[in-house]
Scaffold this motif. Structure first.
Motif, PDB file in Angstrom:
ATOM      1  N   UNK A   1      37.598  70.472  78.553  1.00 51.52           N
ATOM      2  CA  UNK A   1      39.062  71.033  78.533  1.00 51.52           C
ATOM      3  C   UNK A   1      39.133  72.915  78.690  1.00 51.52           C
ATOM      4  N   UNK A   2      38.971  72.911  77.559  1.00 52.15           N
ATOM      5  CA  UNK A   2      39.519  74.241  76.763  1.00 52.15           C
ATOM      6  C   UNK A   2      38.524  75.628  77.826  1.00 52.15           C
ATOM      7  N   UNK A   3      37.197  75.281  78.382  1.00 53.94           N
ATOM      8  CA  UNK A   3      37.395  75.790  78.876  1.00 53.94           C
ATOM      9  C   UNK A   3      35.703  76.823  78.373  1.00 53.94           C
ATOM     10  N   UNK A   4      35.563  75.682  77.509  1.00 55.35           N
ATOM     11  CA  UNK A   4      34.151  77.312  76.408  1.00 55.35           C
ATOM     12  C   UNK A   4      33.154  76.661  76.910  1.00 55.35           C
ATOM     13  N   UNK A   5      33.414  75.452  77.320  1.00 52.97           N
ATOM     14  CA  UNK A   5      31.711  75.113  78.140  1.00 52.97           C
ATOM     15  C   UNK A   5      31.593  74.696  79.609  1.00 52.97           C
ATOM     16  N   UNK A   6      30.074  75.151  80.231  1.00 55.58           N
ATOM     17  CA  UNK A   6      30.255  75.062  81.835  1.00 55.58           C
ATOM     18  C   UNK A   6      29.234  74.105  81.586  1.00 55.58           C
ATOM     19  N   UNK A   7      29.104  72.601  82.504  1.00 51.34           N
ATOM     20  CA  UNK A   7      27.713  71.996  82.833  1.00 51.34           C
ATOM     21  C   UNK A   7      27.310  72.058  84.817  1.00 51.34           C
ATOM     22  N   UNK A   8      26.370  72.346  84.757  1.00 49.03           N
ATOM     23  CA  UNK A   8      25.850  72.626  86.154  1.00 49.03           C
ATOM     24  C   UNK A   8      24.885  71.328  86.598  1.00 49.03           C
ATOM     25  N   UNK A   9      24.497  70.472  87.645  1.00 46.87           N
ATOM     26  CA  UNK A   9      24.295  69.575  88.205  1.00 46.87           C
ATOM     27  C   UNK A   9      23.497  70.000  89.683  1.00 46.87           C
ATOM     28  N   UNK A  10      22.620  69.950  89.994  1.00 46.19           N
ATOM     29  CA  UNK A  10      22.347  70.243  90.961  1.00 46.19           C
ATOM     30  C   UNK A  10      22.813  68.371  92.267  1.00 46.19           C
ATOM     31  N   UNK A  11      23.449  68.556  92.945  1.00 51.05           N
ATOM     32  CA  UNK A  11      23.740  67.657  94.342  1.00 51.05           C
ATOM     33  C   UNK A  11      23.039  67.130  94.941  1.00 51.05           C
ATOM     34  N   UNK A  12      22.522  68.352  95.905  1.00 51.12           N
ATOM     35  CA  UNK A  12      21.725  68.084  97.036  1.00 51.12           C
ATOM     36  C   UNK A  12      20.547  69.129  96.859  1.00 51.12           C
ATOM     37  N   UNK A  13      19.905  68.630  96.942  1.00 50.48           N
ATOM     38  CA  UNK A  13      18.588  69.960  96.821  1.00 50.48           C
ATOM     39  C   UNK A  13      17.714  69.536  98.513  1.00 50.48           C
ATOM     40  N   UNK A  14      17.002  70.309  99.164  1.00 53.36           N
ATOM     41  CA  UNK A  14      16.637  70.562 100.040  1.00 53.36           C
ATOM     42  C   UNK A  14      14.751  71.080  99.355  1.00 53.36           C
ATOM     43  N   UNK A  15      13.734  70.040 100.239  1.00 53.53           N
ATOM     44  CA  UNK A  15      12.787  70.859  99.946  1.00 53.53           C
ATOM     45  C   UNK A  15      12.180  71.754 101.035  1.00 53.53           C
ATOM     46  N   UNK A  16      11.154  73.030 100.434  1.00 54.40           N
ATOM     47  CA  UNK A  16      10.495  73.756 101.884  1.00 54.40           C
ATOM     48  C   UNK A  16      11.420  75.371 101.679  1.00 54.40           C
ATOM     49  N   UNK A  17      11.779  75.600 100.865  1.00 52.19           N
ATOM     50  CA  UNK A  17      12.678  76.725 100.322  1.00 52.19           C
ATOM     51  C   UNK A  17      11.717  78.233 101.232  1.00 52.19           C
ATOM     52  N   UNK A  18      10.389  78.136 100.672  1.00 49.71           N
ATOM     53  CA  UNK A  18       9.340  79.429 101.201  1.00 49.71           C
ATOM     54  C   UNK A  18       9.205  79.100 102.182  1.00 49.71           C
ATOM     55  N   UNK A  19       9.141  77.887 103.292  1.00 54.25           N
ATOM     56  CA  UNK A  19       8.585  77.720 104.661  1.00 54.25           C
ATOM     57  C   UNK A  19      10.082  78.246 105.471  1.00 54.25           C
ATOM     58  N   UNK A  20      10.749  77.718 105.584  1.00 54.50           N
ATOM     59  CA  UNK A  20      12.752  78.252 105.760  1.00 54.50           C
ATOM     60  C   UNK A  20      12.342  79.547 105.706  1.00 54.50           C
ATOM     61  N   UNK A  21      12.125  80.119 104.708  1.00 55.75           N
ATOM     62  CA  UNK A  21      11.600  81.821 104.710  1.00 55.75           C
ATOM     63  C   UNK A  21      11.246  82.116 105.420  1.00 55.75           C
ATOM     64  N   UNK A  22       9.900  82.000 105.714  1.00 55.41           N
ATOM     65  CA  UNK A  22       8.814  82.338 106.246  1.00 55.41           C
ATOM     66  C   UNK A  22       9.231  81.884 107.614  1.00 55.41           C
ATOM     67  N   UNK A  23       9.863  80.789 107.595  1.00 52.82           N
ATOM     68  CA  UNK A  23      10.037  80.456 109.852  1.00 52.82           C
ATOM     69  C   UNK A  23      11.180  81.842 110.246  1.00 52.82           C
ATOM     70  N   UNK A  24      12.231  81.871 109.243  1.00 52.41           N
ATOM     71  CA  UNK A  24      13.004  82.343 109.792  1.00 52.41           C
ATOM     72  C   UNK A  24      12.741  83.944 110.136  1.00 52.41           C
ATOM     73  N   UNK A  25      11.915  85.209 109.015  1.00 51.14           N
ATOM     74  CA  UNK A  25      11.552  86.257 109.425  1.00 51.14           C
ATOM     75  C   UNK A  25      10.633  86.487 110.074  1.00 51.14           C
ATOM     76  N   UNK A  26       9.230  85.228 110.325  1.00 51.53           N
ATOM     77  CA  UNK A  26       7.894  85.504 111.405  1.00 51.53           C
ATOM     78  C   UNK A  26       8.317  84.863 112.094  1.00 51.53           C
ATOM     79  N   UNK A  27       8.364  83.574 112.170  1.00 51.19           N
ATOM     80  CA  UNK A  27       8.159  82.507 113.073  1.00 51.19           C
ATOM     81  C   UNK A  27       7.258  81.298 113.560  1.00 51.19           C
ATOM     82  N   UNK A  28       6.801  82.048 111.979  1.00 53.76           N
ATOM     83  CA  UNK A  28       5.689  80.285 111.441  1.00 53.76           C
ATOM     84  C   UNK A  28       6.181  79.590 110.610  1.00 53.76           C
TER      85      UNK A  28
END
Length: 430
Positions: free
Chosen positions: A271-298
């Motif tokens: 209520x007073x804005x002094x505390x923040x809570x975060x929680x992932x709602x949607x997570x997708x596996x393959x972070x590194x694979x997607x990055x490599x695919x994007x820049x190299x096509x592998x």
């Protein structure tokens, strides 16, 4: 064959040439592919058809269609699983006897059932890496609302993923897809997995295929612990002061390091804005694979992608191009480093491993022989040494992946390295 019916999203008329009038257990050897098989309650056979290897499972018509539909749904959700080809029904023997339906899936290239993994690598670390891979698969399944209901090593295939394994679901016969799983459903699935894995490892121990140092119960407990750690990291709520907003980026970076992208994040304050809570709602596996695919096509496994990205970073630093566009540098690395290295391997030996795995092992080999020689061994010399001392003595993992339980691999001049690499892979030092 008048009553034979093939239901498939990717129809292939060559399926009609298979001997559907015979029970699967009686199919002649000339149509079968000699691949290692896991333990199954149903008759399963592999066949070669149009350059691919298909797995065929004899099962009731109702269950075959249900599993076929479930596997299609899992593929759409990008869950690591075998690709369903179709269902064959209306089978009649030459005597007019009704035969069970058949579920046809595409065999996962470069994959192994767990028994074949243990027949080659008996080191204690192998069990840990298999359990890690299975824990990741279970978390991914539970995140999309899939209740497996029959989790086991037998219902999973494993592929090399750099110095780890990647796990793929094979059997979805008992699976159920929900909008979201309750805690009780997840815990029941996990407890079942623990029980089955302990039993499977005890079976291996009875067949003298398990290292004496491996504690079967401890391995089962490790799955529960690893699953819990990963689930909390991906879904847990984190609270912090409103002046520590950098922790939002830190949480996302931590999930990226685990190989997951954050698709949606819930951020709330009190209520007073002094505390923040975060929680992932949607997570997708393959972070590194997607990055490599994007820049190299592998298109590779996630840990393989992480290793290749590290090598790309080293190349960028060595060529003093940190300020250049990443995609341009990546294409130069692809053309001047990765592709020439793979092409330097004799064509007849390349099929033994996936290109990304091959490159990863060459990097490991370079580290190993550089340590021995007390100098930085250049890549051409590394490739020649790897091919001659390691790769020639490896089983062909694309054609017939793995050895029969109890069968030993050929020992080459560098057998010590072969066992070393399986037990204790080098770090990312090139």
């Amino acid at each position: 064959m008048d009553q034979l019916q093939i239901t498939s999203a990717t129809p292939n008329s060559a399926l009609l040439d298979l001997p559907w009038r015979l029970p699967l257990a009686q199919w002649p050897a000339d149509v079968l592919a000699a691949l290692p098989r896991g333990i199954s309650r149903h008759v399963v056979r592999f066949v070669r058809l149009d350059g691919k290897v298909l797995a065929i499972k004899e099962i009731s018509e109702e269950i075959a269609f249900r599993e076929y539909a479930m596997l299609r749904q899992l593929r759409k959700l990008e869950i690591p699983s075998v690709r369903p080809i179709g269902v064959v029904t209306g089978r009649l023997s030459d005597t007019g006897e009704h035969l069970e339906a058949a579920l046809v899936t595409e065999h996962l290239a470069f994959s192994l059932p767990y028994r074949s993994v243990f027949s080659q690598w008996l080191q204690t670390s192998t069990a840990d890496r298999l359990i890690d891979a299975l824990a990741v698969l279970m978390v991914r399944l539970h995140l999309v609302g899939f209740y497996w209901g029959d989790v086991s090593l037998s219902n999973t295939l494993f592929r090399r993923d750099a110095d780890q394994f990647a796990a793929y679901l094979v059997d979805a016969e008992t699976g159920q897809l929900h909008r979201e799983l309750s805690r009780g459903q997840r815990e029941y699935d996990l407890d079942l997995a623990r029980t089955n894995i302990i039993g499977e490892l005890m079976d291996l121990a009875a067949g003298e295929l398990l290292d004496d140092e491996i504690d079967e119960v401890a391995v089962g407990d490790a799955l529960v612990a690893r699953y819990g750690e990963l689930w909390r990291a991906l879904t847990g709520v984190e609270a912090f002061g409103s002046d520590e907003r950098w922790r939002v980026a830190a949480r996302i970076e931590r999930l990226n390091d685990l190989g997951f992208d954050v698709g949606e994040l819930s951020i709330t304050t009190d209520i007073d804005g002094t505390t923040v809570q975060i929680q992932p709602k949607v997570v997708d596996a393959g972070h590194h694979a997607r990055r490599l695919l994007k820049i190299t096509g592998l298109d590779v496994q996630d840990n393989q992608a992480r290793r290749l990205l590290n090598d790309l970073d080293s190349y960028q630093a060595a060529t003093d191009r940190q300020e250049d566009d990443e995609q341009i540098v990546a294409q130069d690395w692809l053309q001047n480093v990765f592709q020439p290295t793979i092409r330097a391997v004799p064509r007849e030996l390349r099929r033994k491993l996936e290109p990304a795995q091959l490159y990863h092992e060459i990097l490991d080999h370079r580290w190993f022989i550089s340590e021995q020689a007390k100098r930085d061994v250049p890549m051409p010399e590394t490739v020649a040494s790897y091919v001659e001392n390691v790769l020639r003595y490896r089983p062909d993992e694309k054609a017939i992946l793995g050895l029969a339980p109890g069968e030993e691999p050929d020992e080459g001049p560098e057998a010590d390295y072969f066992h070393y690499a399986a037990a204790d892979p080098a770090d990312d030092t090139p």
